[in-house]
Design an enzyme around this catalytic site. Structure first.
Site, PDB file in Angstrom:
ATOM      1  N   TYR A 569      16.629   5.733  18.934  1.00  0.00           N
ATOM      2  CA  TYR A 569      17.306   5.273  20.154  1.00  0.00           C
ATOM      3  C   TYR A 569      16.793   3.892  20.553  1.00  0.00           C
ATOM      4  CZ  TYR A 569      19.269   5.137  24.823  1.00  0.00           C
ATOM      5  OH  TYR A 569      19.950   4.752  25.945  1.00  0.00           O
ATOM      6  N   SER A 650      24.926   5.965  21.642  1.00  0.00           N
ATOM      7  CA  SER A 650      24.906   5.077  22.784  1.00  0.00           C
ATOM      8  C   SER A 650      24.121   3.827  22.422  1.00  0.00           C
ATOM      9  CB  SER A 650      24.298   5.814  23.972  1.00  0.00           C
ATOM     10  OG  SER A 650      24.626   5.200  25.165  1.00  0.00           O
ATOM     11  N   ASP A 741      35.357   8.304  27.416  1.00  0.00           N
ATOM     12  CA  ASP A 741      34.019   7.721  27.583  1.00  0.00           C
ATOM     13  C   ASP A 741      34.157   6.482  28.455  1.00  0.00           C
ATOM     14  OD1 ASP A 741      31.493   6.702  27.487  1.00  0.00           O
ATOM     15  OD2 ASP A 741      31.279   6.779  25.318  1.00  0.00           O
ATOM     16  N   HIS A 783      31.146  10.404  27.169  1.00  0.00           N
ATOM     17  CA  HIS A 783      29.942   9.863  26.570  1.00  0.00           C
ATOM     18  C   HIS A 783      29.038  10.964  26.011  1.00  0.00           C
ATOM     19  CE1 HIS A 783      27.425   6.441  25.817  1.00  0.00           C
ATOM     20  NE2 HIS A 783      26.400   6.976  26.430  1.00  0.00           N
TER      21      HIS A 783
END
Length: 813
Positions: A569, A650, A741, A783
């Site tokens: 991430y 993301s 999203d 999302h």
């Protein structure tokens, strides 16, 4: 990030501190739908510190291949396909949709001309965009239909997913409440019981609110006297929330309905007359556009108070600041009911302003402000220099968790009567990060530290901060701590890579409190003793040691032949800590897969300094860290490049896309979920402007120079044209997004998908990309938060079927 990549957590009534996500400062995105894929529950109080405010942040997919040949080289790939058969046939037969390019769209950025031929894909409700989406869905299905292991994976993922999941109980009035999913229910159900051993009854079943399970319960907050329950409902995964109110005694819905709420807490006043909430002005939408499918920028957040039994049009505007349209307001009412505390944020940095209002000083209460005057706020902190999270107050004495002059956080106290004096209660530690603090049992604190990405739980005194005792835990994650200041017991939710979920109870009335297992989830036909978890520290390009967890079967051979999934991430101060995932376990067990989780810079694993080392001008460190972790897995014998797949969601989707641009030779397959792909225009849509605190903004010349270097959309190239790279191509790639999203709007993935296919697959003259480039474009999903169980199973099935096919994995019973 604000409205960003991180998913929203449920606002549970077990949380009494400021904001949606009590443990995450004034507000809270883990988890993730999976983003917490393994559980249909959304923890009430995430301990991982999110991008601040996490409800705006980019949420991680925190939960989240067996070929003997290198598939990335074009000439090498052709030889490989000749031996593999089915993959060669897929590649030879794959016909990419013809997609128009508008080469007239060129924008000047500080003297640099940048083409944007697929800008038309930003108009998501246009007919030609809908045609593009349908064509891409057809291509994706064409590839997925050739994946031989798809049905095997679906059956096993569904079977293992069917286990009971629980959230922490919380006490309100003289009753206990908790969320529970029997296994395959679309959404978790809220139960009520008289005591912990009494029979539980269904109190609120969100599965009855829609036929397909796409209406999710994202907030549930009881009034102080437990007469009313205010709930936040999100449809199809959108960040937009509507608030409704139920009367607890007879479970009857009140007529009160509030619309166009986003990034908001629900804070009842103690007179039970109503609550504070935040919203944007209602967007002007074409009737054909669903809420959640718009891309308009979100500006002018405002704080309102709603009186029970009145129309939303009569709500009292309590605070606004039109001179700062990007500011976000979130309110909480202190445990004693005396103060309203207003947390103000502008981006996703862990910084906020802090205002307060003495509600007890309002002669006629909030009703006196119906004339249009704003509440009389006192400004305790009026700059964005640090983060301040309210923990407790005793009269005018307030205790805060802060990173003011403490990048690893500390606990401080201030008296409103002498606001210039701040006293340390728990000083910053030199190595461990103070993740969360919760006040319980009137005078005690449950304190959670992160030490080398491992949780340390403690009990301390509120007055002095003195350590009472350690509460030992295995290696894993504390997902929530349920308990208010008045409660004499706390419940703690725990999970790990190999532990689906344990709820601990701690009785604080005894002389020597201990953690006792209250409830444990068990997955049928899963033997955790077959697997092992280890942690290594990998040197990055600049020598920085990057922690990485590796999960494997105990009998693994380090022969370089194991299909491997590397997850990352690296952003918004979000820590990626252990979580349980059914689909990953199925991949490991039945495809012989190795699972690796890299704690790269940009996250919060080592505090604000670690975060800063992977943001703004330092963003390249994130990609270097992730690439170094991939190289380690190969060097240590776990895998080889053709068997190494990467995944992120993301901000992690950006990570994956940037890494395949920079090192296409290193990976065999890539899964990029809901990624930020256009780094020059992200700030122009919905809440994207909040992410500039982590990325920078192309409107600024210096920051444009950072962004253009790694923006996935602007760095696609044909690697086989580089000197010495003959035969190298991009890994097989799947971009995943969804129509609702409104955090990272789908245009990011659509534009990158069109660009990849054009540059690599259709426009190259003599040599073309052989590995497939496809997009999985979901409907009635967003999302990640609130996604119903069946959609979680379907997505997990498709992504691992694609992995298995592209890496030549075989099914292992």
């Amino acid at each position: 990030m604000h409205g960003g990549l991180r998913l929203q957590a449920r606002v549970s009534s077990s949380s009494s501190l400021p904001g949606l996500y009590r443990a995450n400062s004034c507000r809270n995105s883990k988890t993730d739908s999976e983003f917490k894929e393994s559980s249909a529950l959304t923890p009430s109080c995430f301990i991982q510190r999110p991008p601040f405010p996490s409800s705006l942040a980019l949420l991680p997919l925190s939960i989240l291949s067996l070929s003997a040949v290198d598939l990335r080289g074009c000439s090498q790939g052709a030889r490989a396909f000749a031996t593999m058969g089915s993959l060669a046939e897929v590649s030879e037969q794959l016909v990419y949709p013809s997609v128009k390019r508008d080469d007239s769209v060129v924008e000047d950025y500080h003297g640099v001309s940048v083409a944007d031929p697929y800008r038309w894909l930003e108009n998501v409700d246009a007919e030609d965009v809908k045609e593009f989406v349908e064509a891409q869905r057809g291509l994706c299905n064409e590839v997925l239909n050739t994946c031989e292991l798809r049905e095997n994976l679906r059956d096993r993922i569904r079977a293992l997913f069917d286990y009971p999941k629980y959230d922490c109980p919380f006490r309100r009035g003289n009753k206990y409440f908790y969320y529970h999913n029997t296994g395959l229910q679309a959404q978790s159900v809220l139960y009520i019981q008289d005591d912990l051993i009494g029979e539980a009854q269904v109190f609120l079943d969100p599965n009855k609110l829609s036929e397909d399970g796409t209406v999710a319960l994202s907030a549930s907050v009881f009034s102080e006297n437990t007469e009313f329950l205010a709930v936040g409902l999100n449809s199809s995964g959108s960040d937009w929330m509507s608030i409704k109110v139920m009367r607890v005694a007879d479970k009857a819905w009140e007529p009160d309905t509030l619309s166009w709420v986003k990034f908001s807490s629900i804070a009842w006043t103690h007179d039970h007359k109503g609550f504070f909430y935040s919203r944007y002005p209602a967007p002007k939408l074409d009737e054909s556009v669903d809420a959640g499918m718009e891309t308009n920028i979100n500006l002018n957040h405002q704080l309102y108070y709603h009186f029970m039994g009145t129309d939303q049009a009569e709500d009292i505007l309590c605070w606004k600041d039109l001179g700062n349209p990007k500011w976000i307001f979130e309110a909480t009412v202190t445990d004693d009911g005396k103060y309203l505390v207003l947390c103000i944020t502008e981006g996703c940095d862990p910084v906020n302003r802090l205002y307060y209002c003495d509600l007890s000083s309002l002669a006629s209460g909030i009703a006196e402000f119906k004339g249009g005057d704003l509440l009389p706020m006192q400004k305790l902190v009026d700059n964005f220099d640090a983060q301040y999270e309210l923990i407790a107050n005793d009269g005018t004495s307030f205790t805060f968790l802060t990173n003011k002059n403490a990048p690893k956080y500390k606990l401080v106290r201030i008296d409103l009567k002498n606001s210039d004096v701040w006293v340390d209660v728990i000083p910053e530690l030199p190595t461990d990060v103070l993740q969360s603090v919760r006040c319980v049992n009137e005078r005690q604190l449950v304190v959670c530290y992160l030490s080398d990405v491992k949780y340390v739980l403690q009990l301390r005194e509120l007055a002095s901060g003195q350590l009472v005792k350690y509460l030992p835990l295995d290696i894993g994650s504390v997902y929530s701590v349920s308990g208010r200041r008045e409660d004499k017991e706390v419940f703690i939710s725990f999970a790990s890579y190999l532990t689906p979920g344990i709820i601990y109870r701690c009785d604080l009335t005894v002389e020597d409190p201990e953690l006792e297992v209250f409830r444990e989830s068990v997955v049928n036909d899963f033997d955790r003793t077959v697997f092992q978890t280890s942690q290594v520290f990998v040197p990055s390009k600049d020598g920085t040691k990057i922690p990485m967890f590796i999960v494997t079967k105990k009998d693994i051979e380090l022969n370089g032949q194991n299909p491997t999934l590397l997850y990352g991430y690296g952003g918004f101060n979000i820590s990626i800590t252990p979580s349980f995932s059914v689909s990953r376990i199925v991949f490991s067990r039945h495809c012989g897969g190795v699972l690796a989780f890299a704690n790269i810079r940009g996250g919060g694993e080592y505090g604000e300094e670690w975060h800063r080392a992977g943001s703004l001008a330092n963003k390249q460190n994130c990609f270097d860290d992730f690439i170094s972790c991939g190289e380690y897995l190969i060097k240590a014998g776990y895998t080889q490049s053709s068997k190494l797949s990467i995944e992120g969601g993301s901000n992690g989707g950006l990570l994956v896309a940037a890494c395949i641009n920079q090192r296409p030779d290193l990976f065999g397959c890539a899964l990029a979920h809901v990624g930020v792909m256009d780094m020059l225009r992200f700030h122009k849509f919905t809440i994207g402007h909040a992410w500039t605190t982590d990325y920078g903004c192309s409107d600024n010349e210096e920051e444009f120079k950072w962004l253009i270097k790694y923006s996935p959309l602007h760095n696609v190239r044909r690697p086989w044209e580089d000197p010495g790279k003959e035969g190298v191509q991009y890994p097989a790639t799947m971009l995943l997004t969804a129509d609702h999203d409104d955090r990272v709007v789908p245009l990011h993935s659509l534009k990158l998908l069109a660009t990849l296919q054009y540059e690599l697959c259709t426009n190259s003259k003599e040599i073309r990309q052989i590995n497939p480039i496809i997009g999985r474009l979901d409907t009635k999903a967003g999302h990640g938060a609130g996604r119903p169980t069946q959609k979680l199973i379907d997505e997990a099935t498709d992504k691992f079927a694609f992995l298995a096919k592209m890496l030549g994995a075989q099914w292992l019973d």
